[in-house]
Design a protein around this motif. Structure first.
Motif, PDB file in Angstrom:
ATOM      1  N   LYS A 157       0.829  -1.207   0.000  1.00 26.19           N
ATOM      2  CA  LYS A 157       0.000   0.000   0.000  1.00 26.19           C
ATOM      3  C   LYS A 157       0.866   1.261   0.000  1.00 26.19           C
ATOM      4  CE  LYS A 157      -4.027  -1.999   2.352  1.00 26.19           C
ATOM      5  NZ  LYS A 157      -4.850  -1.984   3.597  1.00 26.19           N
ATOM      6  N   THR A 166       2.250   1.738  -3.406  1.00 24.23           N
ATOM      7  CA  THR A 166       1.197   2.187  -4.312  1.00 24.23           C
ATOM      8  C   THR A 166       1.029   3.699  -4.226  1.00 24.23           C
ATOM      9  OG1 THR A 166       0.008   0.076  -4.138  1.00 24.23           O
ATOM     10  CG2 THR A 166      -1.259   1.985  -4.890  1.00 24.23           C
ATOM     11  N   LEU A 167       1.049   4.224  -3.014  1.00 22.49           N
ATOM     12  CA  LEU A 167       0.935   5.673  -2.830  1.00 22.49           C
ATOM     13  C   LEU A 167       2.162   6.400  -3.374  1.00 22.49           C
ATOM     14  CD1 LEU A 167      -0.604   5.848   0.763  1.00 22.49           C
ATOM     15  CD2 LEU A 167      -1.728   6.454  -1.385  1.00 22.49           C
ATOM     16  N   ASN A 220       4.260   5.466  -5.612  1.00 20.45           N
ATOM     17  CA  ASN A 220       4.377   5.351  -7.065  1.00 20.45           C
ATOM     18  C   ASN A 220       3.528   6.384  -7.799  1.00 20.45           C
ATOM     19  OD1 ASN A 220       6.227   3.254  -7.106  1.00 20.45           O
ATOM     20  ND2 ASN A 220       4.670   1.654  -7.166  1.00 20.45           N
ATOM     21  N   LEU A 221       2.521   6.915  -7.136  1.00 19.14           N
ATOM     22  CA  LEU A 221       1.707   7.967  -7.752  1.00 19.14           C
ATOM     23  C   LEU A 221       2.552   9.185  -8.099  1.00 19.14           C
ATOM     24  CD1 LEU A 221      -1.485   7.901  -5.469  1.00 19.14           C
ATOM     25  CD2 LEU A 221      -1.230   6.879  -7.741  1.00 19.14           C
ATOM     26  N   MET A 271      -5.098  11.127  -3.892  1.00 19.02           N
ATOM     27  CA  MET A 271      -4.553   9.792  -3.643  1.00 19.02           C
ATOM     28  C   MET A 271      -5.657   8.766  -3.417  1.00 19.02           C
ATOM     29  SD  MET A 271      -1.093  10.542  -1.388  1.00 19.02           S
ATOM     30  CE  MET A 271      -1.477  12.107  -0.622  1.00 19.02           C
ATOM     31  N   GLU A 292      -8.697   8.887  -4.704  1.00 19.83           N
ATOM     32  CA  GLU A 292      -9.345   8.621  -5.990  1.00 19.83           C
ATOM     33  C   GLU A 292      -8.474   7.784  -6.911  1.00 19.83           C
ATOM     34  OE1 GLU A 292     -10.458  12.297  -7.748  1.00 19.83           O
ATOM     35  OE2 GLU A 292     -11.812  12.886  -6.104  1.00 19.83           O
ATOM     36  N   LEU A 293      -7.202   8.072  -6.943  1.00 18.29           N
ATOM     37  CA  LEU A 293      -6.293   7.365  -7.850  1.00 18.29           C
ATOM     38  C   LEU A 293      -6.037   5.919  -7.439  1.00 18.29           C
ATOM     39  CD1 LEU A 293      -3.744  10.247  -8.482  1.00 18.29           C
ATOM     40  CD2 LEU A 293      -5.245   9.212 -10.190  1.00 18.29           C
ATOM     41  N   THR A 294      -6.038   5.654  -6.136  1.00 18.82           N
ATOM     42  CA  THR A 294      -5.746   4.292  -5.671  1.00 18.82           C
ATOM     43  C   THR A 294      -6.991   3.461  -5.422  1.00 18.82           C
ATOM     44  OG1 THR A 294      -5.710   4.973  -3.342  1.00 18.82           O
ATOM     45  CG2 THR A 294      -3.612   5.069  -4.568  1.00 18.82           C
ATOM     46  N   GLY A 295      -8.126   4.127  -5.134  1.00 22.77           N
ATOM     47  CA  GLY A 295      -9.332   3.394  -4.780  1.00 22.77           C
ATOM     48  C   GLY A 295      -9.279   2.783  -3.397  1.00 22.77           C
ATOM     49  N   MET A 296      -8.258   3.181  -2.607  1.00 16.99           N
ATOM     50  CA  MET A 296      -8.125   2.674  -1.246  1.00 16.99           C
ATOM     51  C   MET A 296      -9.055   3.438  -0.318  1.00 16.99           C
ATOM     52  SD  MET A 296      -3.926   2.417  -1.305  1.00 16.99           S
ATOM     53  CE  MET A 296      -3.798   2.454   0.469  1.00 16.99           C
ATOM     54  N   VAL A 330      -5.711   5.431   3.536  1.00 13.40           N
ATOM     55  CA  VAL A 330      -4.828   6.394   2.890  1.00 13.40           C
ATOM     56  C   VAL A 330      -4.345   7.437   3.899  1.00 13.40           C
ATOM     57  CG1 VAL A 330      -4.696   8.221   1.140  1.00 13.40           C
ATOM     58  CG2 VAL A 330      -5.875   6.074   0.630  1.00 13.40           C
TER      59      VAL A 330
END
Length: 249
Positions: free
Chosen positions: A10, A13-14, A16-17, A29, A31-35, A40
């Motif tokens: 996780k 993933t953050l 890498n944005l 973050m 919206e882009l990850t859907g987490m 988040v």
């Protein structure tokens, strides 16, 4: 994916944005990850606390300055390896012993390059191996040339745990050996990391005249007798100086 730590996944993933975006808000973050928002939020706070993310006065996040430090370390080490490798190969051919290149990693030394000797029986060393700064010629070549205050603080806080029969276990003796190595410009060890082995190391300096790495030749004790030591010492010192000059020293 199941074998990977979910928290680390996780976090990456953050992070890498930000490979393609300079700044992001918390909502970006999410919206882009859907987490989930709570996940988040907790993750971002942790990354901020550790220095991996920075938040400005508008609440926008960017990669933290810590990445500059890591990036510079990686760059420096890759440059040293690239520069040192042909010199290490030449040194191995001259002395017919294993050649190691190490850098400091906290209170340890880490082997980042190795050229095997040509002998059938080889030393137990490998790229990525770590050793304490007080043990072995190569690691101690870095400790020797640290600023004196930093060196003394290291000795004060470090327990000298024996690794092999020749490991230095007394702090006064360690100080004496470091002073002698500083005067001589090289370091010698016998049976400190592995019994019946010896090594001779010299420091590598960067363009700021700071210790950047250490280079050593190592092999079995029988090949490091007094009659051969002057030749081996001169060869490793010349190799260290050549690398240092290519680094701008």
């Amino acid at each position: 994916m199941e074998s990977k730590n979910k928290t680390v996944v996780k976090a990456m993933t953050l992070l890498n944005l930000f490979l393609t975006r300079e700044k992001l808000s918390l909502n970006d973050m999410i919206e882009l990850t859907g987490m989930p928002k709570t996940s988040v939020y907790r993750m971002v706070r942790s990354l901020e606390d550790m220095g991996f993310l920075d938040r400005d006065e508008d609440g926008m996040y960017a990669l933290g300055l810590l990445f500059l430090q890591y990036g510079q370390l990686v760059s420096d080490r890759l440059d040293i390896r690239k520069i040192a490798l042909p010199i290490m190969k030449k040194l191995r051919d001259e002395v017919d012993e294993a050649v190691h290149l190490i850098v400091r990693e906290g209170d340890e030394a880490m082997y980042i390059e190795k050229i095997e000797g040509t002998h059938t029986v080889r030393l137990y060393t490998a790229i990525g191996r770590r050793s304490p700064l007080y043990a072995g010629a190569c690691a101690r070549s870095i400790l020797t040339f640290l600023p004196r205050e930093e060196r003394e603080e290291y000795i004060k806080k470090t327990d000298l745990v024996p690794i092999a029969s020749g490991t230095i276990r007394d702090k006064d003796e360690l100080g004496r050996v470091l002073d002698e190595s500083y005067r001589n410009g090289f370091t010698v060890s016998h049976s400190e990391l592995e019994d019946y082995t010896s090594a001779i190391a010299a420091p590598i300096f960067n363009n700021k005249r700071q210790i950047a790495a250490g280079i050593s030749i190592a092999g079995f004790e029988a090949r490091f007798q007094n009659d051969r030591l002057p030749y081996l010492t001169e060869r490793v010192r010349q190799a260290a100086l050549e690398i240092s000059r290519k680094l701008g020293f």
